[in-house]
Design a protein around this motif. Structure first.
Motif, short mmCIF file in Angstrom:
data_model
loop_
_atom_site.label_atom_id
_atom_site.label_comp_id
_atom_site.label_asym_id
_atom_site.label_seq_id
_atom_site.Cartn_x
_atom_site.Cartn_y
_atom_site.Cartn_z
N MET A 186 -4.77 7.85 -35.72
CA MET A 186 -6.05 7.36 -35.22
C MET A 186 -6.70 6.40 -36.21
N ALA A 187 -6.47 6.64 -37.51
CA ALA A 187 -6.98 5.71 -38.52
C ALA A 187 -6.37 4.32 -38.33
N PHE A 188 -5.09 4.28 -37.95
CA PHE A 188 -4.46 2.98 -37.68
C PHE A 188 -5.03 2.35 -36.41
N ALA A 189 -5.42 3.18 -35.43
CA ALA A 189 -6.09 2.64 -34.24
C ALA A 189 -7.41 1.98 -34.64
N LEU A 190 -8.14 2.63 -35.55
CA LEU A 190 -9.39 2.05 -36.05
C LEU A 190 -9.11 0.76 -36.82
N LEU A 191 -8.02 0.77 -37.59
CA LEU A 191 -7.65 -0.42 -38.36
C LEU A 191 -7.36 -1.60 -37.44
N THR A 192 -6.65 -1.34 -36.36
CA THR A 192 -6.36 -2.43 -35.42
C THR A 192 -7.63 -2.95 -34.77
N ALA A 193 -8.57 -2.05 -34.48
CA ALA A 193 -9.83 -2.47 -33.88
C ALA A 193 -10.62 -3.35 -34.84
N VAL A 194 -10.66 -2.94 -36.12
CA VAL A 194 -11.37 -3.73 -37.13
C VAL A 194 -10.68 -5.07 -37.33
N SER A 195 -9.34 -5.06 -37.34
CA SER A 195 -8.59 -6.30 -37.53
C SER A 195 -8.86 -7.28 -36.39
N ARG A 196 -8.91 -6.78 -35.18
CA ARG A 196 -9.20 -7.66 -34.04
C ARG A 196 -10.62 -8.21 -34.12
N LEU A 197 -11.54 -7.37 -34.59
CA LEU A 197 -12.92 -7.81 -34.72
C LEU A 197 -13.05 -8.91 -35.78
N VAL A 198 -12.35 -8.71 -36.90
CA VAL A 198 -12.37 -9.72 -37.97
C VAL A 198 -11.77 -11.02 -37.49
N ASP A 199 -10.66 -10.95 -36.77
CA ASP A 199 -10.03 -12.17 -36.24
C ASP A 199 -10.96 -12.90 -35.28
N ARG A 200 -11.71 -12.13 -34.51
CA ARG A 200 -12.62 -12.75 -33.55
C ARG A 200 -13.72 -13.54 -34.25
N PHE A 201 -14.21 -12.99 -35.37
CA PHE A 201 -15.26 -13.70 -36.11
C PHE A 201 -14.70 -14.86 -36.92
N ARG A 202 -13.42 -14.73 -37.33
CA ARG A 202 -12.82 -15.82 -38.11
C ARG A 202 -12.53 -17.03 -37.25
N THR A 203 -12.14 -16.80 -35.99
CA THR A 203 -11.76 -17.90 -35.11
C THR A 203 -13.01 -18.55 -34.53
N GLY A 231 -1.28 -8.03 -37.65
CA GLY A 231 -0.95 -9.44 -37.70
C GLY A 231 -0.80 -9.97 -39.12
N TRP A 232 -0.75 -9.08 -40.10
CA TRP A 232 -0.62 -9.50 -41.50
C TRP A 232 0.87 -9.69 -41.80
N GLY A 233 1.34 -10.94 -41.71
CA GLY A 233 2.76 -11.22 -41.83
C GLY A 233 3.33 -10.99 -43.21
N ARG A 234 2.51 -11.14 -44.26
CA ARG A 234 3.04 -11.03 -45.63
C ARG A 234 3.56 -9.63 -45.95
N ILE A 235 3.09 -8.63 -45.23
CA ILE A 235 3.47 -7.26 -45.57
C ILE A 235 4.95 -7.00 -45.29
N ILE A 236 5.56 -7.80 -44.41
CA ILE A 236 6.96 -7.57 -44.05
C ILE A 236 7.88 -7.74 -45.25
N ALA A 237 7.45 -8.54 -46.23
CA ALA A 237 8.26 -8.77 -47.43
C ALA A 237 8.37 -7.52 -48.30
N LEU A 238 7.52 -6.53 -48.05
CA LEU A 238 7.53 -5.31 -48.85
C LEU A 238 8.54 -4.28 -48.33
N ARG A 239 9.04 -4.50 -47.12
CA ARG A 239 9.89 -3.49 -46.49
C ARG A 239 11.16 -3.23 -47.29
N ARG A 240 11.81 -4.30 -47.75
CA ARG A 240 13.05 -4.14 -48.51
C ARG A 240 12.80 -3.40 -49.82
N MET A 241 11.71 -3.74 -50.51
CA MET A 241 11.40 -3.09 -51.78
C MET A 241 11.19 -1.58 -51.60
#
Length: 301
Positions: free
Chosen positions: A269-286, A83-93
């Motif tokens: 699988m590391a990206f699967a872990l990253l998504t799990a951590v990201s969802r956990l962080v979002d849950r605590f932020r909201t 859900g990190w939208g800013r990263i999309i700006a790096l695709r062209r570079m």
């Protein structure tokens, strides 16, 4: 006039966002993309690339081209995972860096041929792996030329259709990598496996499966790991004299090296872990919704 030109160039600098603001993230990515080229130029100047420095530089620049090409395809799935939208700006570079290293790869090949255009053209026609690589290079050049904001506005929906050819171009680049790698195709297999995982991510999105789900990514990790082992087996079975069964069995032997299939499985699988951590962080932020406390009927009467 000079001030206006300098201002325009400053706004176009890769370390600035579209609004002209300085971006530490873009600067870091730009320096990382530039680093292999600087190292390669310094190594050529210092004569530390072995007995055939130009040949080694050709291989190194080509490897970095396909690494960055695959990395550019990772940006969109990563945005959907985290859900990190800013990263999309790096695709062209990153995509432009891949095209740049591919151009350096071809320029060094031309240097190795003495810039004899007749010889270069004949080699491309006669050697299938060179023809495949040249088609991929030409396609990347077209994508680079149409990557500007102006081209996006002028082309409209046709721009998206054109830039979808990045997927078959990456497939051609992987095939070119395999064919010029000769006996050891470990890194070519790794790139093909990464491309397979990314295409599975694209397929999952089109099927309506959320890439923000760790279970979806874990499933992609299993399938892409098995597919990578299959790709390596098929290459050795069909294109070389190396016993493919032994290569396949080596995936279960960790005493010598870790095979590409495991790197793809573990990386995904590391990206699967990253998504799990990201969802956990979002849950605590909201913050939880404040519940409206209703008074008893007797208290209101």
């Amino acid at each position: 006039m000079t001030a206006a030109i300098m201002g325009t160039l400053g706004a176009l600098a890769p370390w600035r966002e579209r609004n002209g603001r300085f971006s530490p993230l873009r600067l870091c990515v730009f320096l990382l993309l530039l680093a292999p080229g600087v190292w390669l130029a310094a190594s050529l100047a210092a004569g530390t690339l072995g007995a055939k420095p130009v040949t080694e530089a050709i291989h190194q620049s080509g490897s970095w081209a396909i690494r960055f090409l695959v990395l550019s395809l990772l940006v969109t799935p990563l945005r959907r995972m985290t859900g990190w939208g800013r990263i999309i700006a790096l695709r062209r570079m990153i995509g432009l860096a891949a095209a740049g290293y591919a151009a350096i790869h071809f320029a060094l090949y031309a240097l190795d041929q003495g810039f004899d255009l007749a010889v270069i053209a004949r080699e491309i026609v006669l050697r299938i792996y060179l023809a495949i690589g040249f088609v991929a290079l030409a396609g990347l050049a077209v994508l680079s030329a149409t990557s500007t904001d102006g081209a996006i506005r002028r082309m409209g929906p046709a721009w998206h259709r054109l830039h979808r050819i990045v997927y078959p171009l990456t497939l051609l680049a992987c095939l070119h990598f395999f064919m010029q790698s000769k006996a050891d195709v470990s890194e070519a297999t790794l790139m093909a496996g990464a491309f397979t995982a990314l295409m599975l991510c694209r397929g999952a999105t089109r099927a309506g499966l959320p890439l923000a789900s760790p279970l979806v990514i874990a499933g992609i990790a299993v399938v892409s790991g098995l597919a990578t082992a299959g790709i390596e087996y098929l290459w050795y079975a069909l294109a070389t004299g190396v016993p493919a069964d032994r290569v396949l069995a080596a995936n279960l032997d960790f005493s010598y090296s870790i095979r590409p299939a495991w790197w793809i499985f573990g990386g995904t699988m590391a990206f699967a872990l990253l998504t799990a951590v990201s969802r956990l962080v979002d849950r605590f932020r909201t913050p939880p919704r404040m519940q409206v406390r209703r008074e008893p009927q007797s208290a209101r009467s």
